[in-house]
Write a protein that holds these residues in place. Sequence first.
Motif, PDB file in Angstrom:
ATOM      1  N   GLY A  34       0.789  -1.226   0.000  1.00 17.45           N
ATOM      2  CA  GLY A  34       0.000   0.000   0.000  1.00 17.45           C
ATOM      3  C   GLY A  34       0.818   1.271   0.000  1.00 17.45           C
ATOM      4  O   GLY A  34       0.252   2.367  -0.117  1.00 17.45           O
ATOM      5  N   PHE A  35       2.153   1.135   0.189  1.00 18.60           N
ATOM      6  CA  PHE A  35       3.061   2.267   0.138  1.00 18.60           C
ATOM      7  C   PHE A  35       2.696   3.295   1.225  1.00 18.60           C
ATOM      8  O   PHE A  35       2.408   2.887   2.356  1.00 18.60           O
ATOM      9  CB  PHE A  35       3.112   2.842  -1.269  1.00 18.60           C
ATOM     10  N   ILE A  36       2.673   4.584   0.928  1.00 15.98           N
ATOM     11  CA  ILE A  36       2.444   5.575   1.988  1.00 15.98           C
ATOM     12  C   ILE A  36       1.051   6.182   1.908  1.00 15.98           C
ATOM     13  O   ILE A  36       0.255   6.073   2.835  1.00 15.98           O
ATOM     14  CB  ILE A  36       3.510   6.689   1.933  1.00 15.98           C
ATOM     15  N   ALA A  37       0.751   6.837   0.795  1.00 14.36           N
ATOM     16  CA  ALA A  37      -0.490   7.614   0.704  1.00 14.36           C
ATOM     17  C   ALA A  37      -1.727   6.742   0.847  1.00 14.36           C
ATOM     18  O   ALA A  37      -2.679   7.101   1.548  1.00 14.36           O
ATOM     19  CB  ALA A  37      -0.532   8.396  -0.605  1.00 14.36           C
ATOM     20  N   ASP A  38      -1.732   5.578   0.202  1.00 15.79           N
ATOM     21  CA  ASP A  38      -2.910   4.719   0.288  1.00 15.79           C
ATOM     22  C   ASP A  38      -3.102   4.152   1.686  1.00 15.79           C
ATOM     23  O   ASP A  38      -4.238   3.938   2.131  1.00 15.79           O
ATOM     24  CB  ASP A  38      -2.813   3.575  -0.727  1.00 15.79           C
ATOM     25  N   ARG A  39      -2.009   3.886   2.398  1.00 19.34           N
ATOM     26  CA  ARG A  39      -2.154   3.392   3.769  1.00 19.34           C
ATOM     27  C   ARG A  39      -2.818   4.452   4.649  1.00 19.34           C
ATOM     28  O   ARG A  39      -3.658   4.149   5.502  1.00 19.34           O
ATOM     29  CB  ARG A  39      -0.801   2.986   4.339  1.00 19.34           C
ATOM     30  N   LEU A  40      -2.438   5.695   4.436  1.00 20.92           N
ATOM     31  CA  LEU A  40      -3.065   6.783   5.188  1.00 20.92           C
ATOM     32  C   LEU A  40      -4.532   6.924   4.825  1.00 20.92           C
ATOM     33  O   LEU A  40      -5.398   7.080   5.700  1.00 20.92           O
ATOM     34  CB  LEU A  40      -2.316   8.096   4.925  1.00 20.92           C
ATOM     35  N   MET A  41      -4.834   6.862   3.528  1.00 22.33           N
ATOM     36  CA  MET A  41      -6.225   7.005   3.101  1.00 22.33           C
ATOM     37  C   MET A  41      -7.079   5.825   3.557  1.00 22.33           C
ATOM     38  O   MET A  41      -8.246   5.991   3.913  1.00 22.33           O
ATOM     39  CB  MET A  41      -6.285   7.152   1.579  1.00 22.33           C
ATOM     40  N   GLU A  42      -6.492   4.621   3.560  1.00 19.77           N
ATOM     41  CA  GLU A  42      -7.242   3.447   4.000  1.00 19.77           C
ATOM     42  C   GLU A  42      -7.603   3.536   5.481  1.00 19.77           C
ATOM     43  O   GLU A  42      -8.674   3.080   5.892  1.00 19.77           O
ATOM     44  CB  GLU A  42      -6.428   2.169   3.734  1.00 19.77           C
ATOM     45  N   ALA A  43      -6.707   4.091   6.290  1.00 19.55           N
ATOM     46  CA  ALA A  43      -7.006   4.239   7.718  1.00 19.55           C
ATOM     47  C   ALA A  43      -8.219   5.148   7.915  1.00 19.55           C
ATOM     48  O   ALA A  43      -9.119   4.848   8.713  1.00 19.55           O
ATOM     49  CB  ALA A  43      -5.790   4.806   8.450  1.00 19.55           C
ATOM     50  N   LEU A  44      -8.253   6.257   7.174  1.00 16.92           N
ATOM     51  CA  LEU A  44      -9.391   7.162   7.258  1.00 16.92           C
ATOM     52  C   LEU A  44     -10.660   6.501   6.714  1.00 16.92           C
ATOM     53  O   LEU A  44     -11.755   6.644   7.286  1.00 16.92           O
ATOM     54  CB  LEU A  44      -9.086   8.435   6.464  1.00 16.92           C
ATOM     55  N   TRP A  45     -10.526   5.742   5.629  1.00 15.83           N
ATOM     56  CA  TRP A  45     -11.660   5.063   5.018  1.00 15.83           C
ATOM     57  C   TRP A  45     -12.266   4.046   5.985  1.00 15.83           C
ATOM     58  O   TRP A  45     -13.481   3.951   6.124  1.00 15.83           O
ATOM     59  CB  TRP A  45     -11.186   4.397   3.733  1.00 15.83           C
ATOM     60  N   ARG A  46     -11.433   3.302   6.692  1.00 11.23           N
ATOM     61  CA  ARG A  46     -11.939   2.320   7.663  1.00 11.23           C
ATOM     62  C   ARG A  46     -12.741   3.010   8.753  1.00 11.23           C
ATOM     63  O   ARG A  46     -13.821   2.563   9.133  1.00 11.23           O
ATOM     64  CB  ARG A  46     -10.778   1.525   8.275  1.00 11.23           C
ATOM     65  N   GLU A  47     -12.202   4.107   9.271  1.00  8.12           N
ATOM     66  CA  GLU A  47     -12.914   4.826  10.336  1.00  8.12           C
ATOM     67  C   GLU A  47     -14.230   5.402   9.822  1.00  8.12           C
ATOM     68  O   GLU A  47     -15.239   5.410  10.524  1.00  8.12           O
ATOM     69  CB  GLU A  47     -12.025   5.937  10.905  1.00  8.12           C
ATOM     70  N   ALA A  48     -14.205   5.897   8.570  1.00  7.14           N
ATOM     71  CA  ALA A  48     -15.424   6.455   7.977  1.00  7.14           C
ATOM     72  C   ALA A  48     -16.510   5.382   7.872  1.00  7.14           C
ATOM     73  O   ALA A  48     -17.687   5.629   8.175  1.00  7.14           O
ATOM     74  CB  ALA A  48     -15.113   7.047   6.605  1.00  7.14           C
ATOM     75  N   LEU A  49     -16.129   4.177   7.461  1.00  8.76           N
ATOM     76  CA  LEU A  49     -17.094   3.087   7.349  1.00  8.76           C
ATOM     77  C   LEU A  49     -17.658   2.710   8.720  1.00  8.76           C
ATOM     78  O   LEU A  49     -18.848   2.416   8.851  1.00  8.76           O
ATOM     79  CB  LEU A  49     -16.447   1.867   6.692  1.00  8.76           C
ATOM     80  N   HIS A  50     -16.827   2.720   9.750  1.00  4.35           N
ATOM     81  CA  HIS A  50     -17.316   2.426  11.099  1.00  4.35           C
ATOM     82  C   HIS A  50     -18.351   3.466  11.542  1.00  4.35           C
ATOM     83  O   HIS A  50     -19.381   3.126  12.130  1.00  4.35           O
ATOM     84  CB  HIS A  50     -16.155   2.402  12.096  1.00  4.35           C
ATOM     85  N   LEU A  51     -18.070   4.737  11.277  1.00  2.00           N
ATOM     86  CA  LEU A  51     -18.989   5.802  11.691  1.00  2.00           C
ATOM     87  C   LEU A  51     -20.348   5.650  11.017  1.00  2.00           C
ATOM     88  O   LEU A  51     -21.394   5.864  11.640  1.00  2.00           O
ATOM     89  CB  LEU A  51     -18.382   7.171  11.372  1.00  2.00           C
ATOM     90  N   VAL A  52     -20.346   5.268   9.739  1.00  2.00           N
ATOM     91  CA  VAL A  52     -21.606   5.053   9.018  1.00  2.00           C
ATOM     92  C   VAL A  52     -22.275   3.768   9.492  1.00  2.00           C
ATOM     93  O   VAL A  52     -23.480   3.728   9.746  1.00  2.00           O
ATOM     94  CB  VAL A  52     -21.351   5.011   7.495  1.00  2.00           C
ATOM     95  N   ASN A  53     -21.493   2.716   9.641  1.00  2.00           N
ATOM     96  CA  ASN A  53     -22.031   1.420  10.048  1.00  2.00           C
ATOM     97  C   ASN A  53     -22.674   1.471  11.434  1.00  2.00           C
ATOM     98  O   ASN A  53     -23.709   0.834  11.676  1.00  2.00           O
ATOM     99  CB  ASN A  53     -20.920   0.372  10.035  1.00  2.00           C
ATOM    100  N   ASP A  54     -22.081   2.246  12.339  1.00  2.00           N
ATOM    101  CA  ASP A  54     -22.581   2.335  13.718  1.00  2.00           C
ATOM    102  C   ASP A  54     -23.689   3.367  13.883  1.00  2.00           C
ATOM    103  O   ASP A  54     -24.149   3.617  14.999  1.00  2.00           O
ATOM    104  CB  ASP A  54     -21.432   2.659  14.670  1.00  2.00           C
TER     105      ASP A  54
END
Length: 311
Positions: free
Chosen positions: A186-206
């Motif tokens: 995932g290199f650098i930028a995508d790893r950072l974006m994926e972390a935010l994406w995971r949290e965003a999905l949790h906020l919507v899911n919950d």
Amino acid sequence: MASESKKVAVIGTGVIGNGWITRFLANGFDVVAFDPAEGAAERTRDTVERAWESVKALGLKEGASKDRLTFVSTLEEAVQDADLIQENVPERVELKQSVLRDIDISSKSDAVIGSSTSGIKPTVLQETLENPEKIVVAHPFNPVYILPLVEIVGGESTSQETVEKAYKIYESAQMKPMIIDKEIEGFIADRLMEALWREALHLVNDGIATTEEVDKAITYGAGLRWAQMGPFMTFHLAGGDQGMRHMLEQFGPALKLPWTKLEAPELTDELKERVINGCESFADDRSVAELECKRNEFLVKLIDLVEDYWP
């Protein structure tokens, strides 16, 4: 290097491949493209036409022309004289390895092969190549013809000469190359974006936030600051006169609080529908093409601001 490396081959002309084609044409390169899919050439030319106003606004290089694009019927013909070959086939290891083998065999000994993969390590990609020293990961960001970052990652067998040549070629295409010395998925930028994406999905899911509220939180909060400085310098300013030193002393203990979920939530049908419906509702009957046009206009203006105000 710009005058020495002017011929590029693009293999695979989906969203990313066509983005590369537009960027290279706008910077005075000759581009030879290959994609076996029916109608690929027409889709590419339509994409370039739609994006041309955006690259004109950014500034065309001497020799820039849409007429410098040639479509050919075989991969071998596309890569044989190219200084740089940009591979953009789907993210499947065996497929990429197979295509890269064909590219390696058919390309010049001093050509640079750049894979647009967003997560596969270059050492994995070069496992079956006769000349593994020729390949780097060159991971761009969509839309490639506007966003300038490209992450360059060499594998265990990549030569330093190849990394340096790749850097100069991408820089001559008005990109902001970043060399990553240590391989990581995932290199650098995508790893950072994926972390935010995971949290965003949790906020919507919950049921804590809607997709529109999550986007608003980024658009009018963190996103405005990150466009200029990124997270570290943003937090440095948050520490007042003492900068990051005070920020870590004051807010560092909060890092141990269980705020983040770390793992992605299960992508259930219910969560998928919440995300899809939220996005479609916010789009408000505007097509993806309309939204892309607005995005491009915004990004062109934003890049000018970033260049003017940072560093």
